[in-house]
Write an enzyme that holds these catalytic residues in place. Structure first.
Site, PDB file in Angstrom:
ATOM      1  N   THR A   9      -6.189 -92.888 -33.525  1.00  0.00           N
ATOM      2  CA  THR A   9      -6.072 -94.145 -34.302  1.00  0.00           C
ATOM      3  C   THR A   9      -4.957 -94.081 -35.349  1.00  0.00           C
ATOM      4  O   THR A   9      -4.555 -95.114 -35.875  1.00  0.00           O
ATOM      5  CB  THR A   9      -7.381 -94.425 -35.053  1.00  0.00           C
ATOM      6  OG1 THR A   9      -7.569 -93.373 -36.021  1.00  0.00           O
ATOM      7  CG2 THR A   9      -8.564 -94.474 -34.112  1.00  0.00           C
ATOM      8  N   ASP A  25       2.466 -78.561 -39.930  1.00  0.00           N
ATOM      9  CA  ASP A  25       2.693 -77.475 -38.969  1.00  0.00           C
ATOM     10  C   ASP A  25       3.918 -76.653 -39.347  1.00  0.00           C
ATOM     11  O   ASP A  25       3.924 -75.422 -39.183  1.00  0.00           O
ATOM     12  CB  ASP A  25       2.881 -78.053 -37.559  1.00  0.00           C
ATOM     13  CG  ASP A  25       1.561 -78.463 -36.930  1.00  0.00           C
ATOM     14  OD1 ASP A  25       0.506 -77.976 -37.393  1.00  0.00           O
ATOM     15  OD2 ASP A  25       1.583 -79.273 -35.987  1.00  0.00           O
TER      16      ASP A  25
HETATM   17  C1  PRP Z   1       0.632 -85.866 -42.453  1.00  0.00           C
HETATM   18  C2  PRP Z   1       1.366 -85.973 -43.767  1.00  0.00           C
HETATM   19  C3  PRP Z   1       0.649 -87.110 -44.434  1.00  0.00           C
HETATM   20  C4  PRP Z   1       0.302 -88.009 -43.285  1.00  0.00           C
HETATM   21  C5  PRP Z   1       1.278 -89.145 -43.238  1.00  0.00           C
HETATM   22  O1  PRP Z   1      -0.544 -85.186 -42.611  1.00  0.00           O
HETATM   23  O2  PRP Z   1       1.363 -84.780 -44.502  1.00  0.00           O
HETATM   24  O3  PRP Z   1      -0.541 -86.723 -45.127  1.00  0.00           O
HETATM   25  O4  PRP Z   1       0.428 -87.225 -42.094  1.00  0.00           O
HETATM   26  O5  PRP Z   1       0.938 -90.064 -42.276  1.00  0.00           O
HETATM   27  P1  PRP Z   1       0.430 -91.525 -42.624  1.00  0.00           P
HETATM   28  O6  PRP Z   1       1.369 -92.069 -43.666  1.00  0.00           O
HETATM   29  O7  PRP Z   1       0.548 -92.244 -41.312  1.00  0.00           O
HETATM   30  O8  PRP Z   1      -0.973 -91.444 -43.102  1.00  0.00           O
HETATM   31  P2  PRP Z   1      -1.509 -84.832 -41.377  1.00  0.00           P
HETATM   32  O9  PRP Z   1      -2.517 -85.936 -41.212  1.00  0.00           O
HETATM   33  O10 PRP Z   1      -0.695 -84.491 -40.180  1.00  0.00           O
HETATM   34  O11 PRP Z   1      -2.316 -83.606 -41.902  1.00  0.00           O
HETATM   35  P3  PRP Z   1      -1.821 -82.135 -42.339  1.00  0.00           P
HETATM   36  O12 PRP Z   1      -1.113 -82.280 -43.664  1.00  0.00           O
HETATM   37  O13 PRP Z   1      -3.088 -81.390 -42.444  1.00  0.00           O
HETATM   38  O14 PRP Z   1      -0.915 -81.600 -41.261  1.00  0.00           O
END
Ligand code: PRP
Ligand code: URA
Length: 209
Positions: free
Chosen positions: A108, A203
């Site tokens: 999603t 990552d």
């Molecule tokens: C990434 C990033 C943000 C988010 C941005 O985190 O660090 O928190 O995605 O995307 P959005 O603006 O569409 O919400 P992720 O959910 O991949 O988690 P992680 O930091 O644990 O890798």
């Protein structure tokens, strides 16, 4: 865009170019995220209030300025936001730190909350929310919703890379929040990744892929 500051300082832009490169190692990526965050912090704290103080130097009394006003808090959005904290704490050692854990559901692309721990007095602090990436804006908006539910009214958002979709979503959801970014890229792709971006920031910081 009144509340959006894109930081075009040459040092930030140079480091960002290396950060984006797919061949940059985990070690170097981590170092660069930290260095860029420190430089961004310098700009994002430019409007902090100061007050005049008298300081006795070995020679005479100097009229100086020191920070006044609200105390600060840094709130990284886990995981990737953690990579931005250390260099900010080096500059603002008395800042308290809160943590908001969110991950994007791969199907999603909506944020899912898994951890939150904030300083007790967070409502009285100037809060800096930090996360390298602003993609759909869902994570930033959810984190700021949560902070506002806890009484925070003075919030600044710092992202290394954003995109028009995320900036727009943030401006609609939280028009009171000043945003500082090192770059606003072209667009999101079909997986809600920023193009050209830098890939998955978490990552690349933690070496998990
Ligand atoms: C990434 C990033 C943000 C988010 C941005 O985190 O660090 O928190 O995605 O995307 P959005 O603006 O569409 O919400 P992720 O959910 O991949 O988690 P992680 O930091 O644990 O890798
Ligand atoms: N999260 C990331 O780490 N990178 C993107 O491009 C989008 C979301």
């Amino acid at each position: 865009m009144a509340n959006v500051h894109v930081l075009d300082h040459p040092l930030i832009q140079h480091k960002l170019a290396i950060l984006r490169n797919k061949n940059t190692s985990v070690k170097e990526f981590r170092e660069l995220i930290s260095e860029i965050s420190g430089l961004m912090c310098y700009e994002a704290t430019r409007n902090l209030a100061t007050q005049e103080v008298d300081v006795e130097t070995p020679v005479a009394t100097a009229k100086c300025r020191m920070l006044a006003g609200k105390k600060l808090a840094i709130v990284p959005i886990l995981r990737a936001g953690l990579g931005m904290v250390d260099s900010m704490v080096d500059l603002i050692p008395s800042a308290k730190i809160g943590h908001i854990g969110l991950y994007r559901d791969p199907a999603t692309h909506k944020p899912v909350e898994y951890y939150c721990k904030l300083p007790d007095d967070i409502a009285n602090r100037q809060v800096y929310v930090v996360d390298p990436m602003l993609a759909t804006g869902g994570s930033a908006i959810a984190a700021i919703d949560f902070l506002k539910e806890h009484g925070c009214r003075n919030i600044i958002m710092m992202n290394v890379i954003g995109c028009p979709e995320g900036v727009k979503a943030m401006q609609e959801a939280h028009p009171d929040v000043e945003m500082y970014l090192a770059a606003v890229d072209e667009k999101l792709n079909e997986n809600a990744y920023i193009v050209p971006g830098l890939g998955d920031a978490g990552d690349r910081i933690f070496g998990t892929k």
